[in-house]
Design a protein around this motif. Structure first.
Motif, short mmCIF file in Angstrom:
data_model
loop_
_atom_site.label_atom_id
_atom_site.label_comp_id
_atom_site.label_asym_id
_atom_site.label_seq_id
_atom_site.Cartn_x
_atom_site.Cartn_y
_atom_site.Cartn_z
N ARG A 1 -2.85 -3.52 -5.58
CA ARG A 1 -4.15 -2.98 -6.13
C ARG A 1 -4.48 -3.80 -7.46
O ARG A 1 -5.79 -4.12 -7.38
CB ARG A 1 -3.76 -1.78 -6.60
CG ARG A 1 -4.93 -0.69 -7.12
CD ARG A 1 -4.59 0.65 -7.33
NE ARG A 1 -3.69 0.86 -8.26
CZ ARG A 1 -2.39 1.18 -8.33
NH1 ARG A 1 -1.88 1.49 -7.11
NH2 ARG A 1 -1.68 1.28 -9.23
N ALA B 1 -8.31 -5.72 -7.56
CA ALA B 1 -9.07 -5.28 -8.71
C ALA B 1 -9.62 -6.47 -9.37
O ALA B 1 -10.63 -6.50 -9.61
CB ALA B 1 -8.49 -4.13 -9.52
N ASP C 1 -15.32 -11.60 -3.17
CA ASP C 1 -13.84 -11.22 -2.94
C ASP C 1 -13.16 -12.50 -3.32
O ASP C 1 -13.17 -13.47 -2.34
CB ASP C 1 -13.74 -10.88 -1.65
CG ASP C 1 -12.29 -10.51 -1.27
OD1 ASP C 1 -11.18 -10.49 -2.36
OD2 ASP C 1 -11.98 -10.32 -0.01
N GLN D 1 -6.62 -1.97 1.05
CA GLN D 1 -6.96 -1.94 -0.28
C GLN D 1 -8.42 -2.28 -0.59
O GLN D 1 -9.21 -1.72 -1.47
CB GLN D 1 -5.99 -2.67 -1.06
CG GLN D 1 -4.62 -1.89 -1.03
CD GLN D 1 -3.63 -2.82 0.14
OE1 GLN D 1 -4.24 -3.44 0.84
NE2 GLN D 1 -2.62 -2.48 0.00
N LYS D 2 -8.77 -3.47 -0.06
CA LYS D 2 -10.33 -3.99 -0.26
C LYS D 2 -11.21 -3.04 0.31
O LYS D 2 -12.30 -2.68 -0.70
CB LYS D 2 -10.41 -5.36 0.28
CG LYS D 2 -9.53 -6.40 -0.40
CD LYS D 2 -9.82 -8.02 -0.12
CE LYS D 2 -8.86 -8.76 -0.51
NZ LYS D 2 -9.24 -10.25 0.09
N THR E 1 -10.98 0.07 0.80
CA THR E 1 -10.80 1.24 0.07
C THR E 1 -11.77 1.22 -1.29
O THR E 1 -12.48 2.02 -1.76
CB THR E 1 -9.39 1.70 -0.07
OG1 THR E 1 -8.64 1.97 0.77
CG2 THR E 1 -9.40 2.85 -1.05
N ARG E 2 -11.64 0.27 -1.82
CA ARG E 2 -12.35 -0.06 -3.11
C ARG E 2 -13.74 -0.17 -2.85
O ARG E 2 -14.72 0.48 -3.49
CB ARG E 2 -11.86 -1.53 -3.74
CG ARG E 2 -12.34 -1.84 -5.17
CD ARG E 2 -11.65 -2.75 -5.83
NE ARG E 2 -12.09 -3.09 -7.24
CZ ARG E 2 -11.87 -2.57 -8.26
NH1 ARG E 2 -10.65 -1.47 -8.15
NH2 ARG E 2 -12.20 -2.94 -9.37
N HIS F 1 -15.12 3.35 -2.44
CA HIS F 1 -15.32 3.94 -3.51
C HIS F 1 -16.61 3.52 -4.29
O HIS F 1 -17.16 4.31 -4.77
CB HIS F 1 -13.99 3.99 -4.24
CG HIS F 1 -12.78 4.77 -3.94
ND1 HIS F 1 -13.04 6.02 -4.05
CD2 HIS F 1 -11.83 4.57 -3.38
CE1 HIS F 1 -11.67 6.67 -3.79
NE2 HIS F 1 -11.06 5.70 -3.36
N TRP F 2 -16.93 2.34 -4.02
CA TRP F 2 -18.24 2.02 -4.76
C TRP F 2 -19.28 2.73 -4.23
O TRP F 2 -20.33 3.17 -4.67
CB TRP F 2 -18.36 0.39 -4.67
CG TRP F 2 -19.53 -0.43 -5.17
CD1 TRP F 2 -19.56 -0.71 -6.48
CD2 TRP F 2 -20.84 -0.45 -4.61
NE1 TRP F 2 -20.96 -1.24 -6.78
CE2 TRP F 2 -21.60 -0.87 -5.52
CE3 TRP F 2 -21.36 -0.06 -3.32
CZ2 TRP F 2 -22.99 -1.31 -5.40
CZ3 TRP F 2 -22.83 -0.28 -3.08
CH2 TRP F 2 -23.65 -0.77 -4.06
#
Length: 321
Positions: A26, A30, A110, A119-120, A122-123, A126-127
């Motif tokens: 994570r 991030a 990226d 994980q990417k 998911t991020r 959320h954006w």
């Protein structure tokens, strides 16, 4: 959704959050994934005020198809698209930037080379949630999403579900002359892949799984969408994709991505043989994502909705007999 479902999602995400290995990944994601500024809410309010549909993806060296995929999503009444470019060395980034100058396409950087896809994505999702998304479509550059008799955006806006699954139908070229956008030279397997993809309503504790095949959030999945999947489009594209995939997995332990690790390690000569076998329909089990079942000549690039008589899901197959 029930309080029990909500608590279950919170519990799973909390446990995952504090796992040492997850915290390392994570942090790397991030630090490496630089997101654009959120658009004004007025730009993401959705067509006709019915809730916005956003699509998110991570790409690398997809110059031959990325413009087609992004324009297709916009024609499918998607309100916004977030694209994370993972250090493309071809024209992928230039193409995205060109589209972003006149369409609601947003570019993220990226800079993390490892393929931490879950994980990417998911991020990125959320954006999109923070941008006001009522639905999120996590897609790959080689996927054209469809609904039956209407656009994907219209289908999702009227769906009462929280998660909608998409059946995957693999598409391949008939020969070396086929190009993305051609109205001939492509065939689709009339049998859906065992795997599915998902679109979903965003949730504060959601987590997208590797491959975008599942999402951890409250709600029972329902079927309803279809994907024309074009993973192999030329020898050069196939070789680049396989080798980039293998390289991105080199930092990830375990058995994930065995397909990429295996084929990505082949010599140029061996890859030419794989491509020749693929065109001849004799690639075997070593090559994944090949058309399954009887082959149907298709012009998926002109479809505005699902253009085959193949049912998108089992219930439809029963009701259309």
């Amino acid at each position: 959704m029930s309080a029990k479902q909500q608590l279950g999602a919170v519990k799973r995400r909390t446990e995952q959050w504090w796992r040492p290995d997850e915290r390392v990944v994570r942090t790397r994601v991030a630090e490496g994934l630089v997101l654009p500024a959120l658009p004004p809410r007025g730009r993401s309010s959705g067509l006709n005020g019915t809730g916005s549909v956003w699509a998110v993806t991570m790409v690398k060296n997809e110059a031959d198809i990325i413009a087609t995929t992004l324009r297709h999503l916009l024609e499918q009444e998607v309100d916004g698209i977030l694209v994370a470019d993972n250090g493309s060395t071809d024209d992928t980034r230039v193409i995205i930037e060109d589209l972003a100058s006149s369409a609601p396409v947003f570019l993220a950087d990226d800079r993390e080379p490892a393929f931490f896809q879950g994980q990417k994505m998911t991020r990125l999702s959320h954006w999109a949630r923070r941008a006001g998304a009522a639905w999120v479509i996590p897609f790959d550059a080689d996927e054209l999403w469809f609904a039956k008799s209407q656009t994907v955006g219209a289908f999702l806006r009227q769906s009462p579900a929280s998660i909608v699954r998409a059946s995957i139908f693999n598409v391949a070229p008939l020969g070396t002359g086929a190009r993305v956008g051609d109205d001939a030279g492509w065939v689709m397997g009339r049998q859906a892949s065992w795997w599915k993809k998902v679109a979903f309503r965003p949730h504060p504790f959601m987590a997208v799984a590797m491959g975008n095949h599942e999402v951890d959030r409250p709600g029972r999945p329902v079927d309803g969408l279809g994907i024309a999947h074009l993973p192999y489009r030329s020898l050069a594209q196939m070789a680049s994709k396989l080798r980039a995939g293998a390289a991105s997995l080199s930092d990830i332990p375990g058995s994930s991505g065995l397909h990429w690790r295996d084929l990505g390690s082949l010599s140029d000569e061996d890859l030419r043989q794989v491509w020749s076998d693929l065109l001849a329909g004799d690639a075997g089990e070593r090559v994944q994502w090949l058309p399954e079942g009887d082959l149907e000549p298709v012009d998926v690039f002109s479809w505005s909705s699902w253009g085959s008589d193949v049912p998108l899901y089992a219930q439809e197959a029963v009701t259309t007999r």
